[in-house]
Design a protein around this motif. Structure first.
Motif, PDB file in Angstrom:
ATOM      1  N   THR A 212       0.850  -1.186   0.000  1.00  0.00           N
ATOM      2  CA  THR A 212       0.000   0.000   0.000  1.00  0.00           C
ATOM      3  C   THR A 212       0.882   1.231   0.000  1.00  0.00           C
ATOM      4  O   THR A 212       2.044   1.188   0.425  1.00  0.00           O
ATOM      5  N   ASP A 213       0.350   2.343  -0.481  1.00  0.00           N
ATOM      6  CA  ASP A 213       1.106   3.598  -0.528  1.00  0.00           C
ATOM      7  C   ASP A 213       0.145   4.727  -0.216  1.00  0.00           C
ATOM      8  O   ASP A 213      -0.608   5.175  -1.080  1.00  0.00           O
ATOM      9  N   ALA A 214       0.166   5.184   1.031  1.00  0.00           N
ATOM     10  CA  ALA A 214      -0.772   6.217   1.458  1.00  0.00           C
ATOM     11  C   ALA A 214      -0.487   7.557   0.798  1.00  0.00           C
ATOM     12  O   ALA A 214      -1.365   8.423   0.718  1.00  0.00           O
ATOM     13  N   ASN A 215       0.731   7.760   0.321  1.00  0.00           N
ATOM     14  CA  ASN A 215       1.087   9.029  -0.302  1.00  0.00           C
ATOM     15  C   ASN A 215       0.763   9.067  -1.797  1.00  0.00           C
ATOM     16  O   ASN A 215       0.938  10.087  -2.443  1.00  0.00           O
ATOM     17  N   ASN A 216       0.345   7.957  -2.342  1.00  0.00           N
ATOM     18  CA  ASN A 216       0.013   7.897  -3.770  1.00  0.00           C
ATOM     19  C   ASN A 216      -1.249   7.052  -3.933  1.00  0.00           C
ATOM     20  O   ASN A 216      -1.191   5.918  -4.385  1.00  0.00           O
ATOM     21  N   PRO A 217      -2.395   7.607  -3.505  1.00  0.00           N
ATOM     22  CA  PRO A 217      -3.618   6.795  -3.453  1.00  0.00           C
ATOM     23  C   PRO A 217      -4.169   6.406  -4.816  1.00  0.00           C
ATOM     24  O   PRO A 217      -5.012   5.555  -4.917  1.00  0.00           O
ATOM     25  N   TYR A 218      -3.711   7.048  -5.864  1.00  0.00           N
ATOM     26  CA  TYR A 218      -4.186   6.663  -7.188  1.00  0.00           C
ATOM     27  C   TYR A 218      -3.090   6.914  -8.215  1.00  0.00           C
ATOM     28  O   TYR A 218      -2.140   7.661  -7.979  1.00  0.00           O
ATOM     29  N   ILE A 219      -3.223   6.257  -9.331  1.00  0.00           N
ATOM     30  CA  ILE A 219      -2.265   6.401 -10.422  1.00  0.00           C
ATOM     31  C   ILE A 219      -3.033   6.823 -11.663  1.00  0.00           C
ATOM     32  O   ILE A 219      -4.101   6.286 -11.956  1.00  0.00           O
ATOM     33  N   ILE A 220      -2.517   7.784 -12.370  1.00  0.00           N
ATOM     34  CA  ILE A 220      -3.141   8.230 -13.606  1.00  0.00           C
ATOM     35  C   ILE A 220      -2.521   7.457 -14.764  1.00  0.00           C
ATOM     36  O   ILE A 220      -1.311   7.533 -15.003  1.00  0.00           O
ATOM     37  N   PHE A 221      -3.351   6.676 -15.440  1.00  0.00           N
ATOM     38  CA  PHE A 221      -2.877   5.908 -16.582  1.00  0.00           C
ATOM     39  C   PHE A 221      -3.128   6.705 -17.859  1.00  0.00           C
ATOM     40  O   PHE A 221      -4.211   7.280 -18.038  1.00  0.00           O
ATOM     41  N   PRO A 222      -2.160   6.759 -18.743  1.00  0.00           N
ATOM     42  CA  PRO A 222      -2.388   7.467 -20.015  1.00  0.00           C
ATOM     43  C   PRO A 222      -3.425   6.736 -20.862  1.00  0.00           C
ATOM     44  O   PRO A 222      -3.519   5.510 -20.841  1.00  0.00           O
ATOM     45  N   VAL A 223      -4.220   7.504 -21.596  1.00  0.00           N
ATOM     46  CA  VAL A 223      -5.226   6.930 -22.486  1.00  0.00           C
ATOM     47  C   VAL A 223      -4.560   6.586 -23.813  1.00  0.00           C
ATOM     48  O   VAL A 223      -3.921   7.440 -24.428  1.00  0.00           O
ATOM     49  N   PRO A 224      -4.656   5.337 -24.271  1.00  0.00           N
ATOM     50  CA  PRO A 224      -4.042   4.965 -25.561  1.00  0.00           C
ATOM     51  C   PRO A 224      -4.585   5.821 -26.697  1.00  0.00           C
ATOM     52  O   PRO A 224      -5.750   6.228 -26.695  1.00  0.00           O
ATOM     53  N   ASP A 225      -3.732   6.091 -27.681  1.00  0.00           N
ATOM     54  CA  ASP A 225      -4.127   6.948 -28.803  1.00  0.00           C
ATOM     55  C   ASP A 225      -5.341   6.403 -29.541  1.00  0.00           C
ATOM     56  O   ASP A 225      -6.216   7.163 -29.969  1.00  0.00           O
ATOM     57  N   ASN A 226      -5.392   5.068 -29.717  1.00  0.00           N
ATOM     58  CA  ASN A 226      -6.510   4.509 -30.483  1.00  0.00           C
ATOM     59  C   ASN A 226      -7.836   4.664 -29.748  1.00  0.00           C
ATOM     60  O   ASN A 226      -8.905   4.663 -30.358  1.00  0.00           O
ATOM     61  N   VAL A 227      -7.766   4.813 -28.421  1.00  0.00           N
ATOM     62  CA  VAL A 227      -8.981   5.066 -27.646  1.00  0.00           C
ATOM     63  C   VAL A 227      -9.296   6.553 -27.635  1.00  0.00           C
ATOM     64  O   VAL A 227     -10.434   6.978 -27.861  1.00  0.00           O
ATOM     65  N   GLU A 228      -8.268   7.367 -27.393  1.00  0.00           N
ATOM     66  CA  GLU A 228      -8.456   8.816 -27.322  1.00  0.00           C
ATOM     67  C   GLU A 228      -8.939   9.388 -28.646  1.00  0.00           C
ATOM     68  O   GLU A 228      -9.809  10.265 -28.692  1.00  0.00           O
ATOM     69  N   ASN A 229      -8.387   8.888 -29.750  1.00  0.00           N
ATOM     70  CA  ASN A 229      -8.688   9.456 -31.064  1.00  0.00           C
ATOM     71  C   ASN A 229      -9.563   8.549 -31.922  1.00  0.00           C
ATOM     72  O   ASN A 229      -9.749   8.811 -33.108  1.00  0.00           O
ATOM     73  N   GLY A 230     -10.076   7.482 -31.331  1.00  0.00           N
ATOM     74  CA  GLY A 230     -10.895   6.546 -32.089  1.00  0.00           C
ATOM     75  C   GLY A 230     -12.280   7.093 -32.362  1.00  0.00           C
ATOM     76  O   GLY A 230     -12.658   8.163 -31.870  1.00  0.00           O
ATOM     77  N   PRO A 231     -13.046   6.372 -33.160  1.00  0.00           N
ATOM     78  CA  PRO A 231     -14.403   6.827 -33.497  1.00  0.00           C
ATOM     79  C   PRO A 231     -15.302   6.873 -32.269  1.00  0.00           C
ATOM     80  O   PRO A 231     -15.230   6.009 -31.403  1.00  0.00           O
ATOM     81  N   ARG A 232     -16.117   7.892 -32.189  1.00  0.00           N
ATOM     82  CA  ARG A 232     -17.028   8.060 -31.059  1.00  0.00           C
ATOM     83  C   ARG A 232     -18.386   7.406 -31.315  1.00  0.00           C
ATOM     84  O   ARG A 232     -19.147   7.169 -30.394  1.00  0.00           O
ATOM     85  N   VAL A 233     -18.678   7.149 -32.573  1.00  0.00           N
ATOM     86  CA  VAL A 233     -19.974   6.576 -32.928  1.00  0.00           C
ATOM     87  C   VAL A 233     -19.820   5.066 -33.084  1.00  0.00           C
ATOM     88  O   VAL A 233     -18.947   4.607 -33.824  1.00  0.00           O
ATOM     89  N   PRO A 234     -20.622   4.268 -32.375  1.00  0.00           N
ATOM     90  CA  PRO A 234     -20.513   2.812 -32.524  1.00  0.00           C
ATOM     91  C   PRO A 234     -20.894   2.381 -33.930  1.00  0.00           C
ATOM     92  O   PRO A 234     -21.676   3.055 -34.609  1.00  0.00           O
ATOM     93  N   PRO A 235     -20.331   1.280 -34.401  1.00  0.00           N
ATOM     94  CA  PRO A 235     -20.669   0.813 -35.748  1.00  0.00           C
ATOM     95  C   PRO A 235     -22.138   0.427 -35.831  1.00  0.00           C
ATOM     96  O   PRO A 235     -22.761   0.090 -34.825  1.00  0.00           O
ATOM     97  N   PRO A 236     -22.718   0.487 -37.024  1.00  0.00           N
ATOM     98  CA  PRO A 236     -24.134   0.118 -37.165  1.00  0.00           C
ATOM     99  C   PRO A 236     -24.362  -1.348 -36.821  1.00  0.00           C
ATOM    100  O   PRO A 236     -23.479  -2.189 -36.999  1.00  0.00           O
ATOM    101  N   VAL A 237     -25.547  -1.625 -36.311  1.00  0.00           N
ATOM    102  CA  VAL A 237     -25.898  -2.997 -35.951  1.00  0.00           C
ATOM    103  C   VAL A 237     -26.134  -3.799 -37.224  1.00  0.00           C
ATOM    104  O   VAL A 237     -26.831  -3.352 -38.141  1.00  0.00           O
ATOM    105  N   LYS A 238     -25.556  -4.986 -37.276  1.00  0.00           N
ATOM    106  CA  LYS A 238     -25.676  -5.849 -38.445  1.00  0.00           C
ATOM    107  C   LYS A 238     -26.663  -6.972 -38.164  1.00  0.00           C
ATOM    108  O   LYS A 238     -26.559  -7.645 -37.138  1.00  0.00           O
TER     109      LYS A 238
END
Length: 246
Positions: A6-32
């Motif tokens: 445990t680390d009381a001085n670092n209660p959380y870690i910020i993970f970088p968002v992968p580029d493919n998630v950050e810049n990926g399409p926001r609209v889900p693909p059409p239902v097939k």
């Protein structure tokens, strides 16, 4: 679970968002939704993880399963209308109450269809569909309509004198005590969900499970002359495919 550090001085870690998630399409693909003709007036609606079956009667359509969510439900309903035009979807058969198999039913209620389910599910659906639906309003929320839900105790037959569909309570299922299966006696086709999911073609038989054994026992108990099985997950198979694994 074992906590090793445990680390009381670092209660959380910020993970970088992968580029493919950050810049990926926001609209889900059409239902097939793909259609496969099983017999005259009987269609297998696939294209995703959850399938449906549409059965044409003289003046209306019976739809087995409207799963997942409104997006899938609307795509399935639209496909049925294009495949079997000029006939209303009068009944939607719900195999069981699990969220992924009941998530599209509100759209079917909005469509004006009567929902058929095992009797013990009926009061649950009537209660939850009467509650507010405000976070993401769907068709039923935007145009409220009182649902029509009909329960099946052990057996119900839908027929117009030419086409017949039989509905049965699947006894002894550990997956859901309120499970329905469908049977088309003329076509000798069984419709089931979750109790038997076949693997890919040419793969070894699926190892026997309690649900597969119970399904086979119910088929024998009900004296159903099944030749083909249309699972609502997986692929179209024969009764021999089920029994090879038992």
């Amino acid at each position: 679970m074992t906590i090793t550090k445990t680390d009381a001085n670092n209660p959380y870690i910020i993970f970088p968002v992968p580029d493919n998630v950050e810049n990926g399409p926001r609209v889900p693909p059409p239902v097939k939704v793909d259609t496969e003709k099983l017999a005259d007036g009987v269609w297998y609606l696939t294209g995703g993880t959850h399938h449906s079956v549409a059965v044409e009667f003289r003046n209306y359509v019976v739809l087995f399963e409207c799963p997942q969510n409104e997006e899938r439900a609307v795509a399935v309903l639209d496909t049925v209308k294009k495949t079997i035009p000029n006939k209303p979807i009068r009944y939607v058969v719900n195999t069981h109450h699990h969220f992924d198999h009941s998530g599209g039913l509100r759209s079917c209620v909005a469509e004006g269809a009567t929902i058929i389910t095992q009797s013990e599910n009926k009061p649950y659906y009537e209660k939850v569909w009467a509650l507010p639906h405000t976070l993401n309003p769907d068709r039923l929320a935007r145009a409220p309509k009182k649902p029509i839900v009909e329960g099946v105790e052990e057996k119900r037959v839908l027929t117009d004198g030419q086409r017949t569909v039989e509905l049965y309570h699947l006894q002894g299922s550990n997956h859901s005590a309120t499970m329905l299966i469908g049977y088309l006696p003329k076509e000798k086709v069984l419709i089931e969900a979750d109790v038997y999911t076949p693997g890919p073609a040419n793969a070894p038989p699926v190892p026997a499970s309690k649900e597969m054994i119970n399904l086979n026992e119910n088929i024998k108990r009900l004296r159903l002359d099944v030749q083909r099985i249309t699972p609502l997950h997986g692929r179209l198979v024969t009764i021999d495919d089920l029994r090879k694994g038992l």
